[in-house]
Design a protein around this motif. Structure first.
Motif, PDB file in Angstrom:
ATOM      1  N   ALA A 182       1.179  -1.074  -0.090  1.00 51.65           N
ATOM      2  CA  ALA A 182      -0.358   0.088  -0.073  1.00 51.65           C
ATOM      3  C   ALA A 182       0.982   1.141   0.199  1.00 51.65           C
ATOM      4  N   HIS A 183       0.415   2.758  -0.521  1.00 57.23           N
ATOM      5  CA  HIS A 183       1.093   3.476  -0.825  1.00 57.23           C
ATOM      6  C   HIS A 183       0.355   4.675  -0.747  1.00 57.23           C
ATOM      7  N   ILE A 184       0.687   5.536   0.566  1.00 55.98           N
ATOM      8  CA  ILE A 184      -0.022   6.489   0.789  1.00 55.98           C
ATOM      9  C   ILE A 184       0.903   7.595   1.190  1.00 55.98           C
ATOM     10  N   ARG A 185       0.143   8.692  -0.094  1.00 57.27           N
ATOM     11  CA  ARG A 185       1.113   9.998  -0.260  1.00 57.27           C
ATOM     12  C   ARG A 185       0.220  11.304  -0.478  1.00 57.27           C
ATOM     13  N   SER A 186       0.938  11.893   0.060  1.00 60.52           N
ATOM     14  CA  SER A 186      -0.005  13.726  -0.806  1.00 60.52           C
ATOM     15  C   SER A 186       0.528  13.349  -2.354  1.00 60.52           C
ATOM     16  N   SER A 187      -0.624  14.337  -2.702  1.00 59.35           N
ATOM     17  CA  SER A 187      -0.624  14.398  -4.111  1.00 59.35           C
ATOM     18  C   SER A 187       0.049  16.242  -4.243  1.00 59.35           C
ATOM     19  N   ASN A 188       1.023  15.665  -5.759  1.00 58.31           N
ATOM     20  CA  ASN A 188       2.249  16.650  -5.558  1.00 58.31           C
ATOM     21  C   ASN A 188       1.122  18.068  -6.287  1.00 58.31           C
ATOM     22  N   THR A 189      -0.052  17.949  -6.809  1.00 60.86           N
ATOM     23  CA  THR A 189      -0.401  19.136  -6.848  1.00 60.86           C
ATOM     24  C   THR A 189      -2.007  19.537  -6.764  1.00 60.86           C
ATOM     25  N   GLU A 190      -2.346  19.110  -5.931  1.00 58.26           N
ATOM     26  CA  GLU A 190      -4.328  18.386  -5.655  1.00 58.26           C
ATOM     27  C   GLU A 190      -3.871  18.600  -3.848  1.00 58.26           C
ATOM     28  N   PRO A 191      -5.427  19.055  -3.187  1.00 59.51           N
ATOM     29  CA  PRO A 191      -4.532  19.048  -1.607  1.00 59.51           C
ATOM     30  C   PRO A 191      -5.871  17.708  -1.374  1.00 59.51           C
ATOM     31  N   ILE A 192      -4.850  16.461  -1.883  1.00 62.57           N
ATOM     32  CA  ILE A 192      -5.387  15.167  -1.209  1.00 62.57           C
ATOM     33  C   ILE A 192      -4.688  14.106  -1.488  1.00 62.57           C
ATOM     34  N   MET A 193      -4.511  12.850  -0.830  1.00 59.34           N
ATOM     35  CA  MET A 193      -4.352  11.961  -0.235  1.00 59.34           C
ATOM     36  C   MET A 193      -4.330  10.804  -1.418  1.00 59.34           C
ATOM     37  N   ARG A 194      -3.326  10.549  -2.176  1.00 60.38           N
ATOM     38  CA  ARG A 194      -3.388   9.176  -2.803  1.00 60.38           C
ATOM     39  C   ARG A 194      -3.621   7.993  -2.160  1.00 60.38           C
ATOM     40  N   ILE A 195      -4.532   6.913  -2.360  1.00 61.52           N
ATOM     41  CA  ILE A 195      -4.187   6.113  -1.504  1.00 61.52           C
ATOM     42  C   ILE A 195      -3.755   4.430  -2.190  1.00 61.52           C
ATOM     43  N   VAL A 196      -2.777   3.265  -2.773  1.00 55.15           N
ATOM     44  CA  VAL A 196      -2.701   3.021  -3.616  1.00 55.15           C
ATOM     45  C   VAL A 196      -2.406   1.643  -2.834  1.00 55.15           C
ATOM     46  N   VAL A 197      -2.981   0.320  -3.492  1.00 55.12           N
ATOM     47  CA  VAL A 197      -2.672  -0.591  -2.802  1.00 55.12           C
ATOM     48  C   VAL A 197      -2.852  -1.954  -3.819  1.00 55.12           C
ATOM     49  N   GLU A 198      -2.016  -2.710  -3.821  1.00 52.55           N
ATOM     50  CA  GLU A 198      -1.993  -3.207  -5.334  1.00 52.55           C
ATOM     51  C   GLU A 198      -1.676  -5.239  -3.912  1.00 52.55           C
ATOM     52  N   ALA A 199      -2.613  -6.056  -4.728  1.00 54.41           N
ATOM     53  CA  ALA A 199      -2.549  -7.633  -3.877  1.00 54.41           C
ATOM     54  C   ALA A 199      -2.389  -8.298  -4.947  1.00 54.41           C
ATOM     55  N   ARG A 200      -2.344  -9.212  -4.586  1.00 57.57           N
ATOM     56  CA  ARG A 200      -2.653 -10.939  -5.421  1.00 57.57           C
ATOM     57  C   ARG A 200      -3.693 -11.022  -5.704  1.00 57.57           C
ATOM     58  N   ASN A 201      -4.886 -10.416  -5.695  1.00 49.60           N
ATOM     59  CA  ASN A 201      -6.297 -11.159  -5.168  1.00 49.60           C
ATOM     60  C   ASN A 201      -7.275  -9.634  -5.095  1.00 49.60           C
ATOM     61  N   GLU A 202      -8.552  -9.322  -5.153  1.00 47.01           N
ATOM     62  CA  GLU A 202      -8.910  -8.472  -5.026  1.00 47.01           C
ATOM     63  C   GLU A 202      -9.764  -7.666  -4.580  1.00 47.01           C
TER      64      GLU A 202
ATOM     65  N   THR B  75      -8.338  -8.941  -1.414  1.00 42.79           N
ATOM     66  CA  THR B  75      -7.238  -8.581  -0.029  1.00 42.79           C
ATOM     67  C   THR B  75      -7.124  -7.545  -0.623  1.00 42.79           C
ATOM     68  N   ALA B  76      -6.902  -6.725  -1.969  1.00 47.07           N
ATOM     69  CA  ALA B  76      -6.610  -5.530  -2.374  1.00 47.07           C
ATOM     70  C   ALA B  76      -7.720  -3.714  -0.954  1.00 47.07           C
ATOM     71  N   GLN B  77      -9.185  -4.609  -2.170  1.00 46.09           N
ATOM     72  CA  GLN B  77     -10.024  -3.738  -1.131  1.00 46.09           C
ATOM     73  C   GLN B  77      -9.829  -3.470  -0.257  1.00 46.09           C
ATOM     74  N   ALA B  78      -9.674  -4.682   0.921  1.00 45.52           N
ATOM     75  CA  ALA B  78      -9.554  -4.924   1.947  1.00 45.52           C
ATOM     76  C   ALA B  78      -9.026  -3.927   2.485  1.00 45.52           C
ATOM     77  N   TRP B  79      -7.806  -4.042   2.549  1.00 47.90           N
ATOM     78  CA  TRP B  79      -6.678  -2.872   3.211  1.00 47.90           C
ATOM     79  C   TRP B  79      -7.118  -1.694   2.137  1.00 47.90           C
ATOM     80  N   ALA B  80      -7.331  -1.547   1.409  1.00 47.93           N
ATOM     81  CA  ALA B  80      -7.745  -0.255   1.374  1.00 47.93           C
ATOM     82  C   ALA B  80      -9.482   0.483   2.010  1.00 47.93           C
ATOM     83  N   ARG B  81      -9.983  -0.220   2.561  1.00 51.64           N
ATOM     84  CA  ARG B  81     -11.248   0.245   3.683  1.00 51.64           C
ATOM     85  C   ARG B  81     -10.175   0.293   4.084  1.00 51.64           C
TER      86      ARG B  81
END
Length: 450
Positions: free
Chosen positions: A413-433, A435-441
């Protein structure tokens, strides 16, 4: 004129909305700042097809000429073409007038240095300091020269690609290729490239008038028409570009988008199976890149988000290939830039080399599932939120290069602030959908509780 805070300013350049924050006065001042920063050296200028491009271009010309810069006008051409021509012409720098994948009402200045790469964050800060001080060089009358038009950008770019890769045959026949250039800058080059590669071309949205038939970001939800074209025409593959033609999305012969990250994965696998070399990509790009490189006993280096962070590391490490998971392929042997035309060429030659359908090549890639979210987050809350996550996940493997990346054996999971907007970007990658959805939630819930 609205204050500078209404613009989006990042290491990628300066962007805003026409008729709002991006006024001719502001554009001229930024061009004056850039001309001053480059000591009145030669500057190459090109643009995408947006209808505001002509106005923006002339405002930029005014600022550059006022500081004594010789100006070369490439007019409409892909951003990677501008980057290539900066190097070819020995220019001090370049300006690409494009808002890339942003909606049509946006436009922007992407600032390029003499090596054809974008300004890094330190250089951008130096430029902004000049802008804010307002102390620009003022050229004398005899120093101001006429803008020189140059129509060799696209021919030079084509020549550079075709010098390395020639026509392709797939199972002894010509490939049928469908394209959607979104009426952007790729409209002037991509059909010609495909014809030179010996392909039969079926196309939509290749009129370079800046009237975008759909949002220009080449993500699956914007590829509906291309998917239909591939199926109806019986094409072997479909390619979609954003407005400035640096990003590439691919549709298989089944009419299915393969996902942005798989663009780079295919290019990496094609090259590594022929020669060993280092791969450079950013922290938010798929783990499939590492899996592919491991098969060929090659190294992968991860960088902060932003093309310039990738290209600078590629230069330092003498990398074979690099890029980003948004469909950006960088192959320095042809062009040190995210270049969708290079991506197209590599994928077609991979298909020809293996005599395999595109869908088969995708099925052979390591399989991961992505979940991406953006959440509003004022800049003053970013640090406290990231610190809270560090405390929660302190027992896990953490990468603090850019925000916070949490690494697990089969997911991240990668969590960082955007370079251009007042938002946080949350990216999660996993072997199955699941797991990815649960961790993002889980992460999103923590943010709401913060």
């Amino acid at each position: 004129m609205k204050p500078i805070r209404t613009l989006k300013i990042s290491i990628s350049g300066v962007r805003g909305v026409i008729g709002d924050s991006l006024s001719p006065t502001l554009l001229t001042r930024f061009a004056e700042s850039f001309g001053t920063y480059l000591n009145s050296g030669k500057i190459v200028v090109g643009r995408d097809t947006r209808t505001s491009g002509e106005m923006v271009k002339h405002a930029v010309f005014a600022g550059l000429l006022a500081t004594g810069c010789p100006v070369v006008d490439l007019d409409i051409c892909p951003v990677p073409t501008i980057q290539l021509m900066v190097r070819k012409l020995g220019a001090r720098g370049g300006i690409a007038i494009t808002a890339s994948h942003n909606p049509v009402e946006w436009n922007a200045l992407k600032l390029i240095r003499s090596d054809g790469c974008f300004l890094n964050s330190y250089q951008a800060e130096e430029l902004l300091s000049i802008y804010h001080q307002g102390d620009y060089r003022k050229a004398r009358n005899h120093e101001i020269k006429a803008v020189k038009k140059n129509s060799q950008g696209i021919p030079s770019h084509l020549e550079q690609i075709l010098k390395h890769y020639g026509p392709v045959l797939w199972k002894g026949r010509r490939l049928k290729v469908a394209i959607d250039c979104c009426n952007g800058a790729g409209s002037l080059m991509t059909p010609e490239l495909l014809q030179a590669l010996g392909c039969d071309v079926v196309s939509i949205n290749t009129t370079p008038d800046g009237i975008f038939p759909h949002p220009p970001e080449p993500v699956p939800q914007n590829l509906t028409d291309l998917c239909q074209l591939v199926k109806e025409s019986g094409a072997d593959v479909g390619f979609a570009q954003d407005a400035d033609a640096d990003r590439l999305a691919i549709v298989s012969e089944k009419g299915t988008p393969i996902g942005e990250d798989n663009t780079l994965a295919l290019a990496v696998k094609f090259l590594l199976r022929q020669e060993q070399g280092t791969v450079v990509t950013n922290l938010s790009t798929t783990q499939a890149i590492d899996d592919i490189a491991q098969v060929f006993n090659c190294r992968v280096i991860r960088t902060r988000i932003g093309e310039v962070n990738v290209t600078e590391t590629m230069k330092k490490e003498k990398a074979l290939i690099g890029g980003e998971g948004n469909g950006g392929v960088i192959f320095p042997r042809i062009n040190f830039a995210r270049d969708s035309m290079v991506g197209i060429t590599l994928v077609l030659h991979y298909m020809a080399l293996t005599a395999s359908p595109l869908s088969t090549l995708v099925e052979e890639l390591p399989r991961y599932y992505f979940v991406k979210h953006t959440l509003p987050c004022p800049s003053f809350r970013v640090r406290s939120f990231l610190n809270s996550l560090k405390e929660i996940y302190f027992r896990e493997k953490l990468d603090l290069t850019d925000g916070l990346k949490i690494l697990r054996p089969d997911s991240w999971a990668h969590i960082r602030s955007s370079n251009t907007e007042p938002i946080m970007r949350i990216v999660v990658e996993a072997r199955n959908e699941e797991t990815a959805q649960a961790w993002a939630r889980e992460i999103i819930a923590m943010m709401h509780d913060e």
